[in-house]
Design an enzyme around this catalytic site. Structure first.
Site, PDB file in Angstrom:
ATOM      1  N   LYS A 191       8.038   5.901   4.918  1.00 32.58           N
ATOM      2  CA  LYS A 191       6.812   4.750   5.117  1.00 32.58           C
ATOM      3  C   LYS A 191       7.168   4.504   6.910  1.00 32.58           C
ATOM      4  O   LYS A 191       8.135   5.146   7.401  1.00 32.58           O
ATOM      5  CB  LYS A 191       7.182   3.549   4.320  1.00 32.58           C
ATOM      6  CG  LYS A 191       6.977   3.873   2.896  1.00 32.58           C
ATOM      7  CD  LYS A 191       5.376   3.868   3.033  1.00 32.58           C
ATOM      8  CE  LYS A 191       4.980   4.710   1.514  1.00 32.58           C
ATOM      9  NZ  LYS A 191       5.263   4.155   0.323  1.00 32.58           N
TER      10      LYS A 191
HETATM   11  C1  LIG Z   1       4.994   3.934  -1.308  1.00 31.99           C
HETATM   12  C2  LIG Z   1       3.878   3.388  -1.844  1.00 31.99           C
HETATM   13  C3  LIG Z   1       4.374   2.329  -2.961  1.00 31.99           C
HETATM   14  C4  LIG Z   1       5.591   2.407  -3.712  1.00 31.99           C
HETATM   15  O1  LIG Z   1       6.763   2.406  -2.967  1.00 31.99           O
HETATM   16  P1  LIG Z   1       8.263   2.532  -3.256  1.00 31.99           P
HETATM   17  O2  LIG Z   1       9.026   1.903  -2.381  1.00 31.99           O
HETATM   18  O3  LIG Z   1       8.227   4.041  -3.062  1.00 31.99           O
HETATM   19  O4  LIG Z   1       8.541   2.332  -4.924  1.00 31.99           O
HETATM   20  C5  LIG Z   1       3.092   1.644  -3.572  1.00 31.99           C
HETATM   21  N1  LIG Z   1       1.969   1.624  -3.094  1.00 31.99           N
HETATM   22  C6  LIG Z   1       1.772   2.481  -2.151  1.00 31.99           C
HETATM   23  C7  LIG Z   1       0.311   2.511  -1.705  1.00 31.99           C
HETATM   24  C8  LIG Z   1       2.726   3.315  -1.595  1.00 31.99           C
HETATM   25  O5  LIG Z   1       2.371   4.094  -0.533  1.00 31.99           O
END
Ligand SMILES: *Cc1c(COP(=O)(O)O)cnc(C)c1O
Length: 383
Positions: A191
């Site tokens: 991210k």
């Molecule tokens: C990464 C992501 C998540 C989940 O987050 P995690 O921290 O990996 O559990 C949820 N929704 C979207 C759109 C994402 O890209």
């Protein structure tokens, strides 16, 4: 082999390690401590609008707690954007509830307000009012929040913003994650900023955030012994991870600028290529962090998003198709869906390009050159 060019890899600043070292030096090696408190404060300050934040083990955990706090139970229905990563929808299933998927509109690639209203009306006429709406800001692009919030308010259905990909984006100057009744963030490794793994729940409702912290630490009643009146979860963020997060917050603004510069680079590089198009910000109101730079490829002469992806894979460059819509996923085959084919078309044509904030000029040029070569080869007459 050339060193790999990643889609989106972690990019540390200068202070992450100092915060982690402090945790070691003070023996705060636990899912609580000064870094957890500090990271929550940093996020609250960054987001503004008097929100409160609970730092959690993942974005998925944050969304699960959001649904629990909103009272989503077995047999309930929850509306969710179809064009997204599975983690947006899985927590609905954790609760034994039914996801109802809604298609995107083609400007932001996010939930279509028109189809949202169609879905709400149809579910109500079937006898069940949806318990919540999960709207996603895909790849950092803000959804049409004014219209979505207006519809949600009119039908009195709470909105959870999935802002996992959108920290640093704004809509009409206001941070994404502060529009809905609640929002979630993710700090997974790929991210825009990362804590290695982690997430957060955001809300202006302080009681809900307190409740989230309570549920995330096994729902212990206020008693000297271990007593529980509710089912709890082990969803809190580690003080080590939060230390990384505090360091990352110091560079978040730079990370957004660099990711936006990546997008501008690709847009310029392919300006003359009529088979490649970009999702521009629809107006001044939309400010995307450009978590991932994405393109749509018009299939011509055998060049498609998949042929480009495979050609780049050979060069050790990681690209990825857009998220496969949830209504096309085998695991959600029985879920209702309201759509006009927009997300299917996006999935067919869309490609995510290397987008990390740590990409060098050379790497960006290399990606662009290899993509252009795919078109040149196909334009040559076959002898
Ligand atoms: C990464 C992501 C998540 C989940 O987050 P995690 O921290 O990996 O559990 C949820 N929704 C979207 C759109 C994402 O890209």
């Amino acid at each position: 082999m050339n060193s790999k060019i990643w889609l989106s890899s972690p990019h540390m600043g200068n202070n992450e390690f100092n915060f982690v070292k402090e945790a070691f030096d003070t023996n705060w090696i636990a899912p609580l401590g000064p870094n957890v408190d500090g990271f929550e404060k940093d996020l609250e300050t960054f987001l503004g609008n008097e929100v409160h934040v609970a730092a959690l083990s993942s974005g998925t955990a944050a969304l699960h707690l959001a649904l629990i706090i909103l009272g989503v139970k077995a047999g309930d229905e929850v509306i969710c954007q179809s064009m997204t990563f599975s983690a947006s929808a899985n927590p609905i299933a954790y609760q034994g509830a039914l996801p109802v998927f809604v298609d995107s509109e083609d400007r932001t690639w996010n939930m279509s307000p028109e189809l949202l209203e169609v879905a709400i009306q149809d579910r109500i006429s079937n006898g069940k009012k949806p318990k919540a709406i999960i709207v996603v800001h895909l790849y950092g692009m803000p959804a049409e929040m004014d219209r979505i919030m207006e519809i949600a308010k009119r039908y009195e259905i709470p909105v959870v913003e999935d802002a996992a990909e959108a920290l640093g984006s704004t809509y009409k100057g206001q941070a994404l994650g502060t529009f809905g009744d609640m929002a979630i963030l993710s700090f997974n490794g790929n991210k825009i900023i990362t804590t290695s793994g982690g997430g957060a729940l955001v809300s202006a409702n302080e009681a809900w955030i307190k409740k989230a912290r309570f549920l995330a630490t096994q729902a212990r009643d206020n008693a000297p012994h271990y007593q529980h009146s509710e089912i709890g979860y082990n969803y809190r963020m580690s003080n080590i991870c939060a230390g990384i997060g505090r360091g990352q917050m110091e560079v978040l603004k730079d990370r957004v600028e660099k990711r936006r510069a990546n997008f501008d680079f690709y847009k310029k590089a392919f300006a003359a290529n009529t088979d490649i198009s970009f999702a521009d910000e629809p107006s001044e109101a939309y400010y995307s962090n450009r978590w991932l730079s994405t393109v749509l490829v018009e299939e011509t002469n055998g060049v498609s998003r998949e042929s480009i992806r495979l050609a780049l894979e050979k060069e050790n460059i990681e690209c990825r198709p857009l998220w496969k819509p949830m209504h096309l996923q085998p695991v959600f085959a029985n879920a209702p869906y309201y759509g006009d084919g927009t997300s299917e078309k996006l999935f067919e044509k869309g490609l995510c390009l290397p987008s990390g904030s740590n990409l060098t000029e050379d790497e960006l040029h290399k990606v662009a050159t290899h993509i252009q070569e795919c078109f040149k080869v196909s334009a040559d007459p076959v002898v």
